[in-house]
Enzyme design. Structure first.
Site, PDB file in Angstrom:
ATOM      1  N   LYS A  26       0.814  -1.211   0.000  1.00  0.00           N
ATOM      2  CA  LYS A  26       0.000   0.000   0.000  1.00  0.00           C
ATOM      3  C   LYS A  26       0.850   1.265   0.000  1.00  0.00           C
ATOM      4  O   LYS A  26       0.333   2.343  -0.288  1.00  0.00           O
ATOM      5  CB  LYS A  26      -0.979  -0.022   1.178  1.00  0.00           C
ATOM      6  CG  LYS A  26      -1.915  -1.221   1.150  1.00  0.00           C
ATOM      7  CD  LYS A  26      -2.816  -1.253  -0.072  1.00  0.00           C
ATOM      8  CE  LYS A  26      -3.668  -2.512  -0.112  1.00  0.00           C
ATOM      9  NZ  LYS A  26      -4.620  -2.551  -1.229  1.00  0.00           N
ATOM     10  N   TYR A  29     -12.139 -14.625   3.851  1.00  0.00           N
ATOM     11  CA  TYR A  29     -11.192 -13.527   4.088  1.00  0.00           C
ATOM     12  C   TYR A  29     -10.687 -13.510   5.534  1.00  0.00           C
ATOM     13  O   TYR A  29     -11.491 -13.498   6.479  1.00  0.00           O
ATOM     14  CB  TYR A  29     -11.863 -12.183   3.767  1.00  0.00           C
ATOM     15  CG  TYR A  29     -11.005 -10.988   4.127  1.00  0.00           C
ATOM     16  CD1 TYR A  29     -10.002 -10.556   3.274  1.00  0.00           C
ATOM     17  CD2 TYR A  29     -11.187 -10.308   5.327  1.00  0.00           C
ATOM     18  CE1 TYR A  29      -9.196  -9.474   3.609  1.00  0.00           C
ATOM     19  CE2 TYR A  29     -10.396  -9.229   5.672  1.00  0.00           C
ATOM     20  CZ  TYR A  29      -9.399  -8.820   4.809  1.00  0.00           C
ATOM     21  OH  TYR A  29      -8.609  -7.755   5.145  1.00  0.00           O
ATOM     22  N   TYR A  60      -3.003 -12.079   3.812  1.00  0.00           N
ATOM     23  CA  TYR A  60      -2.588 -11.799   2.432  1.00  0.00           C
ATOM     24  C   TYR A  60      -1.391 -12.630   1.959  1.00  0.00           C
ATOM     25  O   TYR A  60      -1.495 -13.400   1.006  1.00  0.00           O
ATOM     26  CB  TYR A  60      -2.255 -10.307   2.285  1.00  0.00           C
ATOM     27  CG  TYR A  60      -3.422  -9.412   2.584  1.00  0.00           C
ATOM     28  CD1 TYR A  60      -4.474  -9.299   1.682  1.00  0.00           C
ATOM     29  CD2 TYR A  60      -3.494  -8.689   3.769  1.00  0.00           C
ATOM     30  CE1 TYR A  60      -5.561  -8.482   1.949  1.00  0.00           C
ATOM     31  CE2 TYR A  60      -4.577  -7.874   4.049  1.00  0.00           C
ATOM     32  CZ  TYR A  60      -5.606  -7.774   3.144  1.00  0.00           C
ATOM     33  OH  TYR A  60      -6.684  -6.982   3.405  1.00  0.00           O
TER      34      TYR A  60
HETATM   35  C1  LIG Z   1      -0.198  -6.987   2.927  1.00  0.00           C
HETATM   36  C2  LIG Z   1      -1.188  -6.933   1.811  1.00  0.00           C
HETATM   37  N1  LIG Z   1      -0.976  -7.710   0.736  1.00  0.00           N
HETATM   38  C3  LIG Z   1      -1.848  -7.731  -0.279  1.00  0.00           C
HETATM   39  C4  LIG Z   1      -2.995  -6.974  -0.280  1.00  0.00           C
HETATM   40  C5  LIG Z   1      -3.926  -7.055  -1.444  1.00  0.00           C
HETATM   41  O1  LIG Z   1      -3.656  -6.005  -2.322  1.00  0.00           O
HETATM   42  P1  LIG Z   1      -4.789  -5.411  -3.252  1.00  0.00           P
HETATM   43  O2  LIG Z   1      -5.847  -4.864  -2.338  1.00  0.00           O
HETATM   44  O3  LIG Z   1      -4.121  -4.363  -4.044  1.00  0.00           O
HETATM   45  O4  LIG Z   1      -5.331  -6.529  -4.069  1.00  0.00           O
HETATM   46  C6  LIG Z   1      -3.260  -6.143   0.812  1.00  0.00           C
HETATM   47  C7  LIG Z   1      -4.489  -5.361   0.862  1.00  0.00           C
HETATM   48  O5  LIG Z   1      -4.855  -4.759   1.819  1.00  0.00           O
HETATM   49  C8  LIG Z   1      -2.322  -6.115   1.883  1.00  0.00           C
HETATM   50  O6  LIG Z   1      -2.509  -5.328   2.953  1.00  0.00           O
END
Ligand SMILES: Cc1ncc(COP(=O)(O)O)c(C=O)c1O
Length: 349
Positions: free
Chosen positions: A57, A275, A301
């Site tokens: 981010k 999620y 994630y």
């Molecule tokens: C650590 C991390 N990885 C991956 C993602 C996923 O990225 P995106 O929302 O751009 O798909 C996020 C989303 O919040 C994140 O915080």
């Protein structure tokens, strides 16, 4: 002289960017984990990009906040899950810019675990000086945005100059420009080192990291398969999301029609039970990465993405012997919030 992302994609210059993180981020080999899986494995360390524990981010905020600086804002508003990394990094960026951050936390993962509700990113939001409010729903993007707009209106009436980061599908995906840039950066690094991957594996949540990387790669003629691992929604709805976001991003760099349906590769095989919830594959990925490579992955994630990568290899979707680049997108503070969930998750679940 070093090749910059703008050398490869000059259209990026059309968008205002502020610098928040270090780049290029390193690409590290993961030899023991790779050997364990039967592939050559590297990771691009976007978890090491400098701002307040880092993560994907940071790159996205560089383009979200560019227009905010241009508009002379002094307050930023954002909404996200209780343990959102985006929210924490927005609070960090605001502190750096001398702005106030107003963060709205959504109840996306039902949990009464005090660590989940107080530690990790929530602790950091407080430490970074953000003002926090709560939104009762976790899957109402439009409603969450509306509540944020109402708060922005109130702040305006009190003489502030608010800038809202809208993440819903109705708003332009500025953050994805950060991953168009990351794709160009990665390409330049792999050309220089000679370590060219056959596959890229990347998380696919809001989709801006995935869609941005895809658009960036294709914009420079890099035809590598980019496998998005679903971390939030099932494959069917995620395909539509990536289609929309990549089409918008391609237009934002004046390159419409860059992405075809075949470019969009997604797997949701490690998403269950949903999620932010643990499963066996996620737990295995956390332990393997930590114990074989001292790479820390969070359950929401990055561990889910690594679990997806492992699944792709085990099912031969990525053949043995392939060269694979895993994009590490950060999220480390959430590990502390999930400590109980990780330690208490057992094989009988
Ligand atoms: C650590 C991390 N990885 C991956 C993602 C996923 O990225 P995106 O929302 O751009 O798909 C996020 C989303 O919040 C994140 O915080």
């Amino acid at each position: 002289m070093k090749t910059t992302p703008e050398d490869l994609i000059p259209e990026l210059k059309q968008h205002r960017r502020i610098i928040l993180g270090h780049e290029p981020t390193p690409i590290d080999p993961l030899p023991k984990l790779g050997q364990d899986l039967g592939i050559t494995l590297w990771t691009k360390r976007d978890d090491c990009n400098g701002l307040a524990f880092g993560g994907n981010k940071v790159r996205q905020l560089e383009y979200y906040l560019g227009p905010g600086v241009e508009a002379n804002a002094d307050t930023v508003l954002i909404t996200g899950a209780l343990q959102s990394n985006f929210v924490r990094l927005t609070a960090a960026a605001a502190a750096k810019l001398g702005w106030q951050a107003h963060v709205q936390l959504e109840e996306r993962v039902p949990s009464h675990d005090q660590l989940y509700r107080k530690s990790g990113n929530i602790f950091l939001n407080n430490l970074l000086g953000a003002e926090i409010s709560y939104f009762p729903e976790g899957e109402d993007e439009a409603g969450a945005d509306k509540a944020l707009d109402e708060r922005a209106k109130e702040l305006k009436n009190h003489g502030r100059r608010p800038y809202v980061i809208h993440l819903g599908l109705g708003s332009l995906p500025y953050g994805g420009l950060g991953y168009i840039r990351a794709a160009a950066e990665t390409y330049a690094q792999t050309i220089t080192s000679g370590d060219k991957p056959d596959y890229i594996v990347i998380p696919s949540g809001s989709g801006l990291t995935h869609a941005g990387f895809l658009v960036g790669a294709r914009a420079i003629g890099w035809d590598i398969p980019i496998i998005g691992i679903c971390v939030r929604r099932g494959k069917k709805s995620q395909i539509d999301r990536i289609k929309q976001r990549s089409s918008e991003l391609a237009q934002m760099i004046s390159r419409p029609d860059l992405i075809s349906d075949q470019d969009i590769i997604l797997s949701d095989k490690v998403l269950a039970p949903g999620y932010g919830k643990m499963n066996h594959q996620v737990k295995e990925a956390i332990e393997k990465a930590a114990q074989l490579e001292a790479i820390l992955l969070d359950p929401v994630y990055t561990a889910r993405t690594m679990a997806g990568l492992i699944d792709q290899v085990r099912t031969n979707a990525i053949p043995l012997g392939s060269k694979v680049l895993f994009i590490h997108t950060g999220g480390n503070p959430a590990l502390f919030a999930y400590q109980n969930a990780i330690e208490n998750f057992s094989r009988d679940n």
